[in-house]
Design a protein around this motif. Sequence first.
Motif, PDB file in Angstrom:
ATOM      1  N   HIS A  15       0.797  -1.231   0.000  1.00 21.24           N
ATOM      2  CA  HIS A  15       0.000   0.000   0.000  1.00 21.24           C
ATOM      3  C   HIS A  15       0.829   1.280   0.000  1.00 21.24           C
ATOM      4  CE1 HIS A  15      -3.092  -2.884   0.875  1.00 21.24           C
ATOM      5  NE2 HIS A  15      -2.525  -3.188   2.015  1.00 21.24           N
ATOM      6  N   THR A  16       2.102   1.185  -0.380  1.00 17.97           N
ATOM      7  CA  THR A  16       2.958   2.365  -0.415  1.00 17.97           C
ATOM      8  C   THR A  16       2.695   3.168  -1.679  1.00 17.97           C
ATOM      9  OG1 THR A  16       4.684   1.331   0.917  1.00 17.97           O
ATOM     10  CG2 THR A  16       5.345   3.179  -0.463  1.00 17.97           C
ATOM     11  N   GLN A  17       2.656   4.476  -1.498  1.00 14.97           N
ATOM     12  CA  GLN A  17       2.481   5.398  -2.618  1.00 14.97           C
ATOM     13  C   GLN A  17       3.560   6.464  -2.549  1.00 14.97           C
ATOM     14  OE1 GLN A  17      -1.440   6.849  -1.687  1.00 14.97           O
ATOM     15  NE2 GLN A  17      -2.381   5.449  -3.139  1.00 14.97           N
ATOM     16  N   GLU A  18       4.035   6.878  -3.719  1.00 15.01           N
ATOM     17  CA  GLU A  18       4.967   8.004  -3.762  1.00 15.01           C
ATOM     18  C   GLU A  18       4.182   9.265  -4.096  1.00 15.01           C
ATOM     19  OE1 GLU A  18       7.845   8.262  -7.079  1.00 15.01           O
ATOM     20  OE2 GLU A  18       6.929   6.397  -7.769  1.00 15.01           O
ATOM     21  N   ASP A  19       4.674  10.389  -3.580  1.00 16.11           N
ATOM     22  CA  ASP A  19       3.972  11.652  -3.753  1.00 16.11           C
ATOM     23  C   ASP A  19       4.996  12.785  -3.714  1.00 16.11           C
ATOM     24  OD1 ASP A  19       1.880  13.437  -4.031  1.00 16.11           O
ATOM     25  OD2 ASP A  19       1.074  13.140  -2.019  1.00 16.11           O
ATOM     26  N   PHE A  20       4.586  13.952  -4.193  1.00 11.86           N
ATOM     27  CA  PHE A  20       5.427  15.150  -4.181  1.00 11.86           C
ATOM     28  C   PHE A  20       4.611  16.333  -3.654  1.00 11.86           C
ATOM     29  CE2 PHE A  20       7.391  12.317  -7.174  1.00 11.86           C
ATOM     30  CZ  PHE A  20       8.748  12.472  -6.946  1.00 11.86           C
ATOM     31  N   PRO A  21       4.053  16.244  -2.432  1.00 11.09           N
ATOM     32  CA  PRO A  21       3.196  17.321  -1.929  1.00 11.09           C
ATOM     33  C   PRO A  21       3.942  18.598  -1.568  1.00 11.09           C
ATOM     34  CG  PRO A  21       3.565  15.715  -0.201  1.00 11.09           C
ATOM     35  CD  PRO A  21       4.183  15.161  -1.460  1.00 11.09           C
ATOM     36  N   PHE A  22       5.269  18.512  -1.423  1.00 13.08           N
ATOM     37  CA  PHE A  22       6.066  19.678  -1.034  1.00 13.08           C
ATOM     38  C   PHE A  22       6.911  20.201  -2.185  1.00 13.08           C
ATOM     39  CE2 PHE A  22       5.813  16.866   2.797  1.00 13.08           C
ATOM     40  CZ  PHE A  22       4.801  17.569   3.419  1.00 13.08           C
ATOM     41  N   GLY A  23       6.549  19.851  -3.403  1.00 17.73           N
ATOM     42  CA  GLY A  23       7.285  20.299  -4.577  1.00 17.73           C
ATOM     43  C   GLY A  23       8.026  19.157  -5.242  1.00 17.73           C
ATOM     44  N   PRO A  24       8.574  19.423  -6.431  1.00 16.86           N
ATOM     45  CA  PRO A  24       9.175  18.358  -7.238  1.00 16.86           C
ATOM     46  C   PRO A  24      10.468  17.778  -6.679  1.00 16.86           C
ATOM     47  CG  PRO A  24       9.536  20.483  -8.267  1.00 16.86           C
ATOM     48  CD  PRO A  24       8.612  20.719  -7.102  1.00 16.86           C
ATOM     49  N   SER A  42      17.014  17.094  -4.493  1.00 14.73           N
ATOM     50  CA  SER A  42      17.969  18.089  -4.980  1.00 14.73           C
ATOM     51  C   SER A  42      19.253  18.131  -4.147  1.00 14.73           C
ATOM     52  CB  SER A  42      17.319  19.480  -4.991  1.00 14.73           C
ATOM     53  OG  SER A  42      17.050  19.913  -3.673  1.00 14.73           O
ATOM     54  N   SER A  43      19.279  17.423  -3.036  1.00  9.48           N
ATOM     55  CA  SER A  43      20.444  17.421  -2.155  1.00  9.48           C
ATOM     56  C   SER A  43      21.562  16.560  -2.737  1.00  9.48           C
ATOM     57  CB  SER A  43      20.052  16.899  -0.767  1.00  9.48           C
ATOM     58  OG  SER A  43      21.184  16.799   0.053  1.00  9.48           O
ATOM     59  N   GLU A  44      22.798  16.994  -2.549  1.00 12.30           N
ATOM     60  CA  GLU A  44      23.943  16.192  -2.981  1.00 12.30           C
ATOM     61  C   GLU A  44      24.076  14.928  -2.148  1.00 12.30           C
ATOM     62  OE1 GLU A  44      27.628  18.301  -3.315  1.00 12.30           O
ATOM     63  OE2 GLU A  44      26.662  20.027  -4.248  1.00 12.30           O
ATOM     64  N   ASP A  45      23.718  15.015  -0.883  1.00 16.74           N
ATOM     65  CA  ASP A  45      23.788  13.870   0.021  1.00 16.74           C
ATOM     66  C   ASP A  45      22.437  13.170   0.036  1.00 16.74           C
ATOM     67  OD1 ASP A  45      26.380  14.622   0.800  1.00 16.74           O
ATOM     68  OD2 ASP A  45      25.560  15.980   2.313  1.00 16.74           O
ATOM     69  N   PHE A  46      22.456  11.858  -0.121  1.00 15.04           N
ATOM     70  CA  PHE A  46      21.218  11.085  -0.078  1.00 15.04           C
ATOM     71  C   PHE A  46      20.899  10.755   1.373  1.00 15.04           C
ATOM     72  CE2 PHE A  46      19.144   6.757  -0.921  1.00 15.04           C
ATOM     73  CZ  PHE A  46      17.878   7.304  -0.858  1.00 15.04           C
ATOM     74  N   ARG A  47      19.949  11.517   1.914  1.00 15.98           N
ATOM     75  CA  ARG A  47      19.487  11.339   3.291  1.00 15.98           C
ATOM     76  C   ARG A  47      17.978  11.168   3.255  1.00 15.98           C
ATOM     77  NH1 ARG A  47      22.451  16.674   4.611  1.00 15.98           N
ATOM     78  NH2 ARG A  47      20.587  17.239   3.497  1.00 15.98           N
ATOM     79  N   VAL A  48      17.471  10.408   4.221  1.00 18.27           N
ATOM     80  CA  VAL A  48      16.037  10.141   4.285  1.00 18.27           C
ATOM     81  C   VAL A  48      15.558  10.364   5.715  1.00 18.27           C
ATOM     82  CG1 VAL A  48      14.231   8.406   3.933  1.00 18.27           C
ATOM     83  CG2 VAL A  48      16.256   8.405   2.466  1.00 18.27           C
ATOM     84  N   ASN A  49      14.434  11.051   5.851  1.00 18.93           N
ATOM     85  CA  ASN A  49      13.775  11.160   7.152  1.00 18.93           C
ATOM     86  C   ASN A  49      12.887   9.941   7.323  1.00 18.93           C
ATOM     87  OD1 ASN A  49      14.954  13.606   7.661  1.00 18.93           O
ATOM     88  ND2 ASN A  49      13.119  14.819   7.369  1.00 18.93           N
ATOM     89  N   LEU A  50      13.082   9.242   8.442  1.00 20.56           N
ATOM     90  CA  LEU A  50      12.313   8.049   8.757  1.00 20.56           C
ATOM     91  C   LEU A  50      11.746   8.154  10.164  1.00 20.56           C
ATOM     92  CD1 LEU A  50      14.827   5.373   7.417  1.00 20.56           C
ATOM     93  CD2 LEU A  50      12.668   6.056   6.338  1.00 20.56           C
TER      94      LEU A  50
END
Length: 121
Positions: A15-24, A42-50
């Motif tokens: 049931h996972t969906q991807e979205d862009f509610p805060f911009g592209p 757009s960040s050079e570093d690949f970081r994820v908030n979990l």
Amino acid sequence: MHIENFLNYCLSLPHTQEDFPFGPDNLVLKVGDKIFAITDLSSEDFRVNLKCDPEWAIELREKYHEIKPGYHMNKKHWNTVSFQGSLSGEFLKELINHSYERVYNGLTKKVKMELENLDLD
């Protein structure tokens, strides 16, 4: 873990969906319309908030320099995790799963039933 692997893994969760509610530039992954992961493309570093259990979040931050309090998020419940550091792919998947499960388990019974009904269609 590269962003493509991250995205494919997250999208493999039910049931996972991807979205862009805060911009592209801000990729958001949701379950039941609730965010469990967000990253800035757009960040050079690949970081994820979990999302994370508050007590475990503190332990993780103390143990791993790649894990920080959630950037622009509630720091009690969110971590920002560097996916370019020394954390293994399996551990990163464990963190993703934990975030997903915390969000999924917090959904109302009604929303969970609606998601399960989608599987039957």
